[in-house]
Design a protein around this motif. Structure first.
Motif, short mmCIF file in Angstrom:
data_model
loop_
_atom_site.label_atom_id
_atom_site.label_comp_id
_atom_site.label_asym_id
_atom_site.label_seq_id
_atom_site.Cartn_x
_atom_site.Cartn_y
_atom_site.Cartn_z
N ASP A 115 66.11 63.09 -134.96
CA ASP A 115 65.57 63.78 -133.99
C ASP A 115 64.44 64.84 -134.40
O ASP A 115 63.46 65.06 -133.63
CB ASP A 115 66.54 64.43 -133.14
N LEU A 119 60.64 65.33 -133.05
CA LEU A 119 60.12 66.40 -132.47
C LEU A 119 58.93 66.97 -133.11
O LEU A 119 57.91 67.41 -132.63
CB LEU A 119 61.23 67.80 -132.69
N SER A 123 55.10 66.93 -131.43
CA SER A 123 55.08 68.43 -131.26
C SER A 123 54.16 68.96 -130.55
O SER A 123 53.58 69.87 -130.05
CB SER A 123 54.95 69.22 -132.66
N ILE A 133 63.57 65.70 -118.54
CA ILE A 133 64.49 65.40 -119.73
C ILE A 133 65.30 64.17 -119.56
O ILE A 133 65.83 63.78 -118.44
CB ILE A 133 65.13 66.49 -120.05
N SER A 137 68.87 62.15 -126.52
CA SER A 137 67.64 62.23 -127.22
C SER A 137 67.42 60.83 -127.91
O SER A 137 68.22 59.82 -127.92
CB SER A 137 67.95 63.22 -128.22
N MET A 204 61.54 66.51 -124.84
CA MET A 204 62.54 66.52 -125.76
C MET A 204 63.24 67.76 -125.98
O MET A 204 62.46 68.81 -126.05
CB MET A 204 62.47 66.02 -127.21
N LYS A 205 64.70 68.07 -125.75
CA LYS A 205 65.57 69.28 -126.20
C LYS A 205 66.54 68.66 -127.13
O LYS A 205 67.18 67.83 -126.75
CB LYS A 205 66.00 69.92 -125.15
N TYR A 207 70.09 69.71 -129.07
CA TYR A 207 71.18 70.57 -129.18
C TYR A 207 71.83 70.16 -130.44
O TYR A 207 72.53 69.06 -130.50
CB TYR A 207 72.06 70.63 -127.93
#
Length: 227
Positions: A115, A119, A123, A133, A137, A204-205, A207
């Protein structure tokens, strides 16, 4: 010189942009499946959970991470087989259970590394104001693609096993057909997700996974023993 675009030209340009994104993303899922199969075949050359990995890809590359991801999955697949032996020694079973726990943590770590690759890759993409969202992911979807490759490999074995009954082989072939369809559908969904992220329609987020059972400060069995 000022260049003017009419609505039809803009629509055509947008269409070809989306098509090109989908093509690039499709190439990525094809790469995933190719490397997953390569890892599975390499493991089965010796078929030993104790064998060392020989990753053929540059350590800093996404290919290296994909090979490592599937290798961890493949070893764990066979550990899960071993631990289900009804005659297994309890001490050995406990050792394998703890091995599986370590493997799960390694698997999670590698997913997060994958991931991180996405990212970084996206970016500079600015999400649209109405971007949404996804439920998972990209790397966690790729995790499922890796497991599917293992299911397909072993179901293929069963569908062609010489010492099995014709009924068993036929039943496994039907399951194999479904797995292959599932692989295609999942690949399509991943391609669409990556294209949406690249185009700014989704964002994308990530966690960081907070697994509790391996953490001495979070697992009550572990921290009670420290007192």
């Amino acid at each position: 010189m000022t260049i003017f675009y009419n609505k039809r030209m803009v629509s055509t340009m947008r269409f070809f942009f989306v098509v090109s994104l989908l093509y690039i993303c499709a190439m990525f899922t094809q790469l995933c499946n190719k490397i997953f199969n390569q890892s599975i075949v390499a493991y089965h050359e010796h078929n030993d959970v104790h064998q060392a990995i020989s990753n053929p890809y540059e350590k800093s590359s996404i290919e290296h991470l994909l090979f490592l991801k599937n290798w961890i999955d493949t070893v764990q697949w066979h550990l899960e087989d071993i631990i289900r032996d009804p005659n297994i020694d309890p001490v050995e079973a406990l050792g394998i259970k703890r091995w599986i726990d370590r493997s799960n943590q390694e698997r999670t770590d590698v997913v997060e590394y994958i991931d991180s690759y996405f990212l970084e890759k996206y970016s500079k993409t600015v999400p649209a104001a109405d971007a949404t969202i996804n439920t998972e992911s990209p790397a966690w979807a790729i995790d499922r693609l890796s497991i599917l490759a293992l299911k397909i490999y072993h179901m293929q074995e069963e569908a062609t096993r010489a010492d099995a009954t014709p009924e068993h082989r036929a039943a496994c072939q039907r399951k194999l057909d479904i797995l292959l369809e599932q692989q295609k559908d999942l690949g399509t969904a991943i391609e669409a997700l990556l294209a949406d992220i690249a185009a700014g329609r989704k964002f994308m987020k990530v966690y960081k996974q907070m697994k509790m059972y391996n953490d001495p400060s979070l697992n009550p069995v572990l921290y009670k023993n420290e007192k």
